[in-house]
Design a protein around this motif. Structure first.
Motif, short mmCIF file in Angstrom:
data_model
loop_
_atom_site.label_atom_id
_atom_site.label_comp_id
_atom_site.label_asym_id
_atom_site.label_seq_id
_atom_site.Cartn_x
_atom_site.Cartn_y
_atom_site.Cartn_z
N ARG A 1 -8.42 38.20 -59.75
CA ARG A 1 -9.16 36.94 -59.91
C ARG A 1 -9.39 36.68 -61.40
O ARG A 1 -9.77 37.58 -62.14
CB ARG A 1 -10.51 37.02 -59.19
CG ARG A 1 -10.39 36.86 -57.70
CD ARG A 1 -11.71 37.19 -57.05
NE ARG A 1 -12.69 36.12 -57.21
CZ ARG A 1 -12.70 35.04 -56.44
NH1 ARG A 1 -11.81 34.90 -55.47
NH2 ARG A 1 -13.61 34.12 -56.61
N GLU B 1 -15.80 27.09 -65.00
CA GLU B 1 -15.81 26.64 -63.62
C GLU B 1 -14.54 27.01 -62.88
O GLU B 1 -14.47 26.98 -61.67
CB GLU B 1 -15.94 25.10 -63.60
CG GLU B 1 -17.24 24.57 -64.15
CD GLU B 1 -18.26 24.37 -63.06
OE1 GLU B 1 -18.30 23.27 -62.48
OE2 GLU B 1 -18.99 25.34 -62.75
N GLU C 1 -4.96 30.77 -54.77
CA GLU C 1 -5.96 29.72 -54.60
C GLU C 1 -6.65 29.44 -55.92
O GLU C 1 -6.99 30.37 -56.66
CB GLU C 1 -7.02 30.15 -53.58
CG GLU C 1 -6.57 29.93 -52.15
CD GLU C 1 -7.57 30.50 -51.16
OE1 GLU C 1 -7.24 30.50 -49.97
OE2 GLU C 1 -8.68 30.93 -51.57
N THR D 1 -9.86 27.17 -57.67
CA THR D 1 -11.01 26.30 -57.43
C THR D 1 -11.65 25.94 -58.76
O THR D 1 -11.61 26.72 -59.72
CB THR D 1 -12.09 26.99 -56.57
OG1 THR D 1 -12.40 28.25 -57.16
CG2 THR D 1 -11.61 27.19 -55.14
N ASP E 1 -16.97 24.09 -56.83
CA ASP E 1 -16.86 24.24 -55.38
C ASP E 1 -15.58 23.63 -54.85
O ASP E 1 -15.25 23.77 -53.69
CB ASP E 1 -18.04 23.52 -54.69
CG ASP E 1 -19.37 24.06 -55.20
OD1 ASP E 1 -19.36 25.26 -55.60
OD2 ASP E 1 -20.36 23.30 -55.22
N ARG E 2 -14.89 22.91 -55.72
CA ARG E 2 -13.78 22.09 -55.27
C ARG E 2 -12.48 22.92 -55.26
O ARG E 2 -12.12 23.53 -56.27
CB ARG E 2 -13.63 20.90 -56.21
CG ARG E 2 -12.49 19.95 -55.95
CD ARG E 2 -12.68 18.69 -56.79
NE ARG E 2 -12.71 18.97 -58.23
CZ ARG E 2 -11.61 19.03 -58.98
NH1 ARG E 2 -10.43 18.81 -58.46
NH2 ARG E 2 -11.71 19.31 -60.26
N ALA E 3 -11.81 22.95 -54.15
CA ALA E 3 -10.51 23.61 -54.08
C ALA E 3 -9.47 22.69 -54.72
O ALA E 3 -9.50 21.47 -54.52
CB ALA E 3 -10.13 23.89 -52.64
N VAL E 4 -8.59 23.28 -55.53
CA VAL E 4 -7.56 22.47 -56.20
C VAL E 4 -6.24 22.74 -55.51
O VAL E 4 -5.85 23.90 -55.31
CB VAL E 4 -7.46 22.85 -57.69
CG1 VAL E 4 -6.36 22.04 -58.37
CG2 VAL E 4 -8.79 22.65 -58.38
N HIS E 5 -5.56 21.63 -55.12
CA HIS E 5 -4.26 21.82 -54.47
C HIS E 5 -3.16 21.67 -55.50
O HIS E 5 -3.06 20.64 -56.15
CB HIS E 5 -4.09 20.80 -53.34
CG HIS E 5 -5.13 20.99 -52.28
ND1 HIS E 5 -5.08 22.03 -51.37
CD2 HIS E 5 -6.28 20.31 -52.01
CE1 HIS E 5 -6.15 21.98 -50.59
NE2 HIS E 5 -6.90 20.94 -50.96
#
Lengths: 503, 240
Positions: free
Chosen positions: B140, B145, B154, B156, B159-163
């Motif tokens: 990780r 942020e 993954e 983020t 709190d927002r997941a980034v695609h």
């Protein structure tokens, strides 16, 4: 005028002589042989003088034949109708053979002229191949003038390509006449390309001679002119000569155009090189200014840092860097200013009398910070006369040489400064044990902004020191050069004249 | 590297300063010693290589413009032997030299004239890289942020997941595993698109712009994906 009459006189003479010859033998000769003799005469006239003379000879022969030999003689009357017929036949034959012979002659003449034209043009083309346009045109002008038997011939074109017209003349008067004519024409015709040239009449008279102007064109535009000078009243140029001139003018057009292209290509190349040089210069100057600035900024920044307590020694080190590099900046800027001052001609040395030994020691002393890594040996002859020189400038010359020696020779190697008498001069030498200067570069190094780079070593500095030194020495009527005799290292030499009254 | 200096940086590190200007050498030596570094100096490429071979410094400050040959040669020499951080000092105007040096494996560059604080900051960043466990071995990665889980692919922001598309993800991964390091266009293209790429900077600019839209608060003023004009990009990590 005379030349025009000659064929007819010849025709009359030929017929008269023939008539006399036949008259001597008339009693024995049959009429048919008589007519053959006249035909021979007509043929000779035709071959020698051409068609009009041949026809005149035919008619005269016909009349003489009838008058003197056809009964009843001494009358233009023919008794026998048969003889009338043969007389008519004779006239016809005479005219036909005369004409044919004359045509043959004309052809032979034509062929000969063509051959002459071809030879002349070939020779002209050969002359035009000469790469130097001025020389080529002068040679062509002389060639054509001689071939056409002219008094003079001038070729002119754009002053940028050919500053002076190429003039060929039989004598000085002809040369002056052409030069006068050309300057007169030049005033009216500034020779701008793409602009229609105003031609002043086809002829001008000057001093009993006639100037004729022929345009020289290339690709549809007039790019120059050919002027031919002939005696007033001389025979007209024949069609062959006219053709020759026209073709020569066309060839000249191509030659001049080619020269112009070459010059344009060269100009472009020169511009490009100047541009490159300027870029290199800016690069060198900015590097040369930035390098000391970088040390100054880093040192000043260090002094201002509060996170470290600098010792006095540290502060000294920073201050020393600042001082040294500021001085270096000053030298670079000074060099640039000097060069621009010398280049724009405002430099006049302020000469006063000085002791050379003191000057050399002064320079060696001032340059000690630069030469810390080299032992410096001074050899100054004892009995040197004082020299009239600009102290500051000559000091700079010597400094530049010593700085170079220090910069380009390995640490620890000796730098020697020698000063001595040399035949009406004082000779200064600065020698080092560095890599030396290749013979091929020995002159180039005095050109501003030329820096030598050696394999495995990048060029350093702006490349002004020696250029400035050369100009300063020359302003003192001295000379500076690289001593090519030296095998190891570099020896720079400059001399200053000793005034004769103190020698 | 056990002592901590006033800025918390590892001190006592051995630095090699390579420059042909005596004044610059003197200033840097005095300053860096004052900041508790051990300083070796070299004035040309040969000395630099010899000093590197003998002393194995922790970091090299290298001027590219050396009298006896190119600084590039020194970069090559060192990179054939180790990953010791190299910070290039260059007064040359052109960006080409910097890009060449970075492509050869230099880690960072600083243009002369520079502020001494800027130089010290760069030195500290490069040394911290050394002190950290090698980036990329962690699963990780955090930077403010931004959190990336390299195992689960993954990303983020808060709190927002980034695609991210696969290419976007690969590009971001290269940045995350080389934090605070200048990456040239060529390096990025070859690592993400493959060894046959190198001149297609426009691909890169498109993908960097997309990544910025997805991970930066203000894509016009990026905090993470910073442009190094004429050279490439740098991922500015807030963890360092």
């Amino acid at each position: 005028m005379m030349r025009r009459v000659v064929p007819y006189v010849a025709a009359i003479a030929a017929v008269a002589v023939t008539t006399m010859l036949i008259g001597l033998e008339a009693s024995r000769a049959p009429l048919a042989n008589v007519s053959m003799l006249y035909l021979v005469a007509v043929l000779i006239v035709a071959v020698a003088f051409g068609r009009p003379a041949a026809i005149v000879a035919s008619l005269l022969a016909f009349l003489s034949f009838d008058w003197f030999f056809v009964p009843p003689t001494h009358q233009l009357v023919v008794a026998n109708p048969e003889e009338l017929f043969s007389l008519a036949l004779f006239l016809l034959t005479a005219i036909v053979t005369g004409t044919l012979a004359a045509r043959e002659r004309a052809r032979a003449q034509e062929a000969k002229q063509r051959e002459r034209e071809a030879t002349l043009l070939y020779e002209a083309a050969f002359l035009m191949a000469e790469p130097d346009l001025e020389r080529a045109l002068a040679a062509v002008a002389e060639h054509l003038r001689g071939a056409l038997d002219l008094d003079g011939l001038a070729i002119e074109t754009d002053a940028e390509i050919l500053p002076r017209p190429a003039i060929a003349a039989r004598d000085e008067a002809a040369r002056l006449a052409l030069r006068g004519a050309s300057s007169e024409l030049r005033v009216l015709d500034p020779h701008r390309r793409g602009r229609r040239i105003r031609l002043i009449g086809p002829r001008q008279h000057s001093g009993g001679r006639v100037v004729r102007v022929l345009p020289i064109s290339a690709a549809g535009a007039r790019i120059g002119r050919m002027q031919i000078l002939r005696r007033a009243g001389a025979a007209e140029l024949g069609p062959s000569d006219e053709r020759l001139l026209a073709i020569a003018a066309a060839q000249l057009g191509v030659t001049i155009e080619r020269a112009r292209f070459r010059k344009e290509a060269l100009d472009t190349e020169v511009l490009r090189r100047a541009d490159e040089l300027k870029t290199e210069l800016l690069h060198a100057v900015s590097h040369e200014l930035r390098t000391p600035l970088a040390s100054i900024l880093a040192s000043a920044g260090s002094l201002r840092q509060r996170d470290v307590v600098w010792t006095d020694r540290d502060r000294d080190e920073f201050a020393m860097s600042i001082q040294e590099e500021a001085l270096r900046l000053d030298r670079v800027v000074g060099n640039l200013l000097d060069l621009s001052r010398i280049e724009n001609g405002s430099f006049v040395p302020h000469k006063t009398w000085h002791d050379v030994g003191a000057l050399v020691e002064d320079v060696a002393g001032r340059l000690r910070p630069v030469t810390t890594e080299h032992p410096v040996r001074l050899e100054v002859q004892d009995d040197l006369p004082p020299i009239e020189l600009d102290y500051v400038e000559i000091q700079q010359v010597l400094s530049n040489l010593v700085e170079n020696a220090a910069k380009f020779s390995p640490p620890g190697s000796e730098i020697a400064i020698r000063v001595g008498r040399d035949d009406g001069h004082v000779r200064f030498e600065v020698s080092d044990r560095g890599p030396g200067i290749p013979a091929a570069d020995a002159d180039r190094i005095f050109v501003p902004f030329v820096r030598l780079s050696r394999p495995g070593q990048s060029a350093r500095g702006v490349g002004l020191g020696l250029a400035i030194a050369k100009r300063l020495v020359e302003a003192h009527d001295g000379a500076i050069w690289v001593d090519r005799e030296v095998r190891e290292g570099t020896r720079m030499v400059f001399t200053l004249p000793v005034r004769s009254d103190v020698r | 590297m056990s002592v901590n200096g006033p800025h918390g940086e590892p001190t006592g590190a051995r630095l090699l300063v390579v420059d042909d200007e005596p004044a610059m050498i003197r200033t840097l030596r005095t300053n860096l010693r004052g900041h508790n570094f051990q300083v070796e100096t070299a004035e040309n490429a040969a000395e630099a290589k010899a000093s590197y071979d003998r002393r194995a410094p922790d970091l090299i400050l290298l001027d590219l413009n050396l009298p006896d040959g190119d600084g590039f040669e020194v970069v090559r020499h060192i990179r054939e032997r180790s990953g010791t951080p190299i910070i290039v000092l260059s007064a040359r105007g052109g960006e080409r030299d910097k890009v060449n040096a970075l492509d050869l494996g230099a880690d960072d560059y600083i243009t002369k004239p520079f502020g001494i604080d800027e130089l010290l900051a760069r030195v500290r960043v490069a040394l911290r890289h050394l002190a950290r466990p090698k980036a990329g071995t962690e699963r990780r990665i955090h930077s403010g942020e931004l959190v990336a889980d390299l195992e689960r692919r993954e990303v983020t922001v808060g709190d927002r997941a980034v695609h991210l598309t696969p290419t976007e993800y690969d590009l971001l991964k290269v940045f995350l595993t080389n934090p605070n390091k200048v990456l040239t266009d060529r390096m990025l293209l070859q690592q993400v698109w493959g060894p046959d790429y190198g001149d297609e900077s426009h691909y890169l600019h498109v993908y960097v712009a997309r990544l910025r839209r997805k991970i930066e608060d203000d894509p016009q003023e990026p905090k993470h994906l910073v442009t190094e004009p004429g050279v490439g990009y740098r991922f500015r990590s807030e963890e360092l």
